[in-house]
Design a protein around this motif. Sequence first.
Motif, mmCIF file in Angstrom:
data_model
loop_
_atom_site.group_PDB
_atom_site.id
_atom_site.type_symbol
_atom_site.label_atom_id
_atom_site.label_comp_id
_atom_site.label_asym_id
_atom_site.label_seq_id
_atom_site.Cartn_x
_atom_site.Cartn_y
_atom_site.Cartn_z
ATOM 1 N N VAL A 31 0.863 -1.175 0.000
ATOM 2 C CA VAL A 31 0.000 0.000 0.000
ATOM 3 C C VAL A 31 0.901 1.227 0.000
ATOM 4 C CG1 VAL A 31 -0.250 0.052 2.534
ATOM 5 C CG2 VAL A 31 -2.001 1.093 1.101
ATOM 6 N N THR A 32 0.513 2.227 -0.810
ATOM 7 C CA THR A 32 1.235 3.495 -0.855
ATOM 8 C C THR A 32 0.232 4.609 -0.584
ATOM 9 O OG1 THR A 32 0.908 3.932 -3.217
ATOM 10 C CG2 THR A 32 2.805 2.539 -2.614
ATOM 11 N N GLU A 33 0.641 5.835 -0.819
ATOM 12 C CA GLU A 33 -0.258 6.964 -0.600
ATOM 13 C C GLU A 33 -1.490 6.919 -1.508
ATOM 14 O OE1 GLU A 33 -0.151 9.314 1.781
ATOM 15 O OE2 GLU A 33 1.548 8.202 2.598
ATOM 16 N N ASP A 34 -1.364 6.319 -2.716
ATOM 17 C CA ASP A 34 -2.505 6.323 -3.643
ATOM 18 C C ASP A 34 -2.732 4.997 -4.358
ATOM 19 O OD1 ASP A 34 -0.303 6.432 -5.296
ATOM 20 O OD2 ASP A 34 -1.061 8.069 -6.531
ATOM 21 N N THR A 35 -2.094 3.921 -3.912
ATOM 22 C CA THR A 35 -2.330 2.604 -4.507
ATOM 23 C C THR A 35 -2.408 1.534 -3.417
ATOM 24 O OG1 THR A 35 0.023 2.055 -4.792
ATOM 25 C CG2 THR A 35 -1.070 3.167 -6.635
ATOM 26 N N ILE A 36 -3.037 0.436 -3.784
ATOM 27 C CA ILE A 36 -3.038 -0.763 -2.953
ATOM 28 C C ILE A 36 -2.860 -1.945 -3.899
ATOM 29 C CG2 ILE A 36 -5.565 -0.893 -2.914
ATOM 30 C CD1 ILE A 36 -5.211 -2.015 0.012
ATOM 31 N N VAL A 37 -2.066 -2.924 -3.481
ATOM 32 C CA VAL A 37 -1.690 -4.041 -4.346
ATOM 33 C C VAL A 37 -2.041 -5.359 -3.661
ATOM 34 C CG1 VAL A 37 0.205 -5.163 -5.597
ATOM 35 C CG2 VAL A 37 0.261 -2.677 -5.218
ATOM 36 N N ALA A 38 -2.624 -6.256 -4.452
ATOM 37 C CA ALA A 38 -2.879 -7.613 -3.982
ATOM 38 C C ALA A 38 -2.405 -8.580 -5.051
ATOM 39 C CB ALA A 38 -4.365 -7.826 -3.692
ATOM 40 N N ARG A 39 -2.111 -9.791 -4.628
ATOM 41 C CA ARG A 39 -1.710 -10.822 -5.587
ATOM 42 C C ARG A 39 -2.575 -12.054 -5.398
ATOM 43 N NH1 ARG A 39 4.031 -13.459 -3.604
ATOM 44 N NH2 ARG A 39 3.199 -14.430 -1.719
ATOM 45 N N MET A 40 -2.602 -12.870 -6.453
ATOM 46 C CA MET A 40 -3.379 -14.098 -6.441
ATOM 47 C C MET A 40 -2.580 -15.157 -7.189
ATOM 48 S SD MET A 40 -7.232 -14.703 -7.978
ATOM 49 C CE MET A 40 -6.733 -14.413 -9.684
ATOM 50 N N GLY A 66 -9.803 -3.025 -5.364
ATOM 51 C CA GLY A 66 -10.387 -1.686 -5.456
ATOM 52 C C GLY A 66 -11.312 -1.387 -4.286
ATOM 53 N N SER A 67 -12.128 -2.338 -3.906
ATOM 54 C CA SER A 67 -13.031 -2.142 -2.774
ATOM 55 C C SER A 67 -12.247 -1.953 -1.475
ATOM 56 C CB SER A 67 -13.995 -3.325 -2.647
ATOM 57 O OG SER A 67 -14.863 -3.369 -3.755
ATOM 58 N N ALA A 68 -11.200 -2.739 -1.299
ATOM 59 C CA ALA A 68 -10.347 -2.568 -0.117
ATOM 60 C C ALA A 68 -9.701 -1.184 -0.133
ATOM 61 C CB ALA A 68 -9.277 -3.656 -0.065
ATOM 62 N N GLY A 69 -9.297 -0.736 -1.310
ATOM 63 C CA GLY A 69 -8.715 0.590 -1.432
ATOM 64 C C GLY A 69 -9.681 1.677 -1.012
ATOM 65 N N SER A 70 -10.931 1.565 -1.414
ATOM 66 C CA SER A 70 -11.928 2.551 -0.996
ATOM 67 C C SER A 70 -12.043 2.586 0.521
ATOM 68 C CB SER A 70 -13.295 2.243 -1.612
ATOM 69 O OG SER A 70 -13.307 2.543 -2.977
ATOM 70 N N PHE A 71 -12.086 1.434 1.125
ATOM 71 C CA PHE A 71 -12.187 1.342 2.578
ATOM 72 C C PHE A 71 -10.971 1.996 3.244
ATOM 73 C CE2 PHE A 71 -11.814 -0.915 6.646
ATOM 74 C CZ PHE A 71 -13.063 -0.683 7.167
ATOM 75 N N VAL A 72 -9.778 1.692 2.725
ATOM 76 C CA VAL A 72 -8.538 2.218 3.307
ATOM 77 C C VAL A 72 -8.403 3.723 3.089
ATOM 78 C CG1 VAL A 72 -6.009 2.188 3.067
ATOM 79 C CG2 VAL A 72 -7.276 0.037 3.211
ATOM 80 N N PHE A 73 -8.583 4.166 1.853
ATOM 81 C CA PHE A 73 -8.283 5.555 1.520
ATOM 82 C C PHE A 73 -9.365 6.543 1.955
ATOM 83 C CE2 PHE A 73 -5.569 3.417 -1.778
ATOM 84 C CZ PHE A 73 -4.384 3.655 -1.096
ATOM 85 N N ALA A 101 -2.658 -7.185 -8.843
ATOM 86 C CA ALA A 101 -3.613 -6.117 -9.144
ATOM 87 C C ALA A 101 -3.205 -4.884 -8.343
ATOM 88 C CB ALA A 101 -5.029 -6.542 -8.769
ATOM 89 N N THR A 102 -2.970 -3.797 -9.059
ATOM 90 C CA THR A 102 -2.579 -2.533 -8.427
ATOM 91 C C THR A 102 -3.691 -1.521 -8.654
ATOM 92 O OG1 THR A 102 -0.241 -2.998 -8.847
ATOM 93 C CG2 THR A 102 -0.844 -0.703 -8.341
ATOM 94 N N ALA A 103 -4.440 -1.224 -7.599
ATOM 95 C CA ALA A 103 -5.560 -0.297 -7.698
ATOM 96 C C ALA A 103 -5.074 1.120 -7.423
ATOM 97 C CB ALA A 103 -6.654 -0.683 -6.706
ATOM 98 N N LYS A 104 -5.321 2.004 -8.391
ATOM 99 C CA LYS A 104 -4.980 3.423 -8.261
ATOM 100 C C LYS A 104 -6.267 4.226 -8.386
ATOM 101 C CE LYS A 104 -2.162 7.108 -10.218
ATOM 102 N NZ LYS A 104 -1.585 7.618 -9.018
ATOM 103 N N ILE A 105 -6.496 5.076 -7.409
ATOM 104 C CA ILE A 105 -7.731 5.845 -7.397
ATOM 105 C C ILE A 105 -7.632 7.005 -8.390
ATOM 106 C CG2 ILE A 105 -7.104 7.359 -5.458
ATOM 107 C CD1 ILE A 105 -10.111 6.743 -4.508
#
Length: 139
Positions: A31-40, A66-73, A101-105
């Motif tokens: 997780v960074t200031e504007d991304t969250i990453v997960a792997r599968m 992406g949903s986790a990112g919304s919750f976090v950010f 998967a790297t989610a960027k808002i």
Amino acid sequence: MEKKKQDILNRCNELCKNNLLETLQIEFIDVTEDTIVARMPVTSRVHQPDGILHGGASVALAESVGSAGSFVFLGSTDLQIRGIEISANHVKSVRDGFVYATAKILHKGRTTQLWQIPITNDKNELISMVKLTTLTLRT
């Protein structure tokens, strides 16, 4: 920052238990200031009958990160996040290894959020490009 980062990752990985994320073996890894990453992992568990990664598994990975990112950010614990629209372009197949998967808002609204989520393989090659819109519900 490193402790806060690890706390966020631990919280996200705790949410993976006893649901689809655990079934797909999704793990949040950065997780960074504007991304969250997960792997599968890409195994027979997420293959199509012909032995390549199922597009639906890729979409489930993208919506999860992406949903986790919304919750976090959005920074509140009294939220419920729902994916309300998702589209994916699958451009390369993969048989094994991991996908990331790297989610960027792109838009961080109070009610809706827009995410761009590239999914890559172990060689950092693009597998899928996903766009996700999430809806925030206050509990």
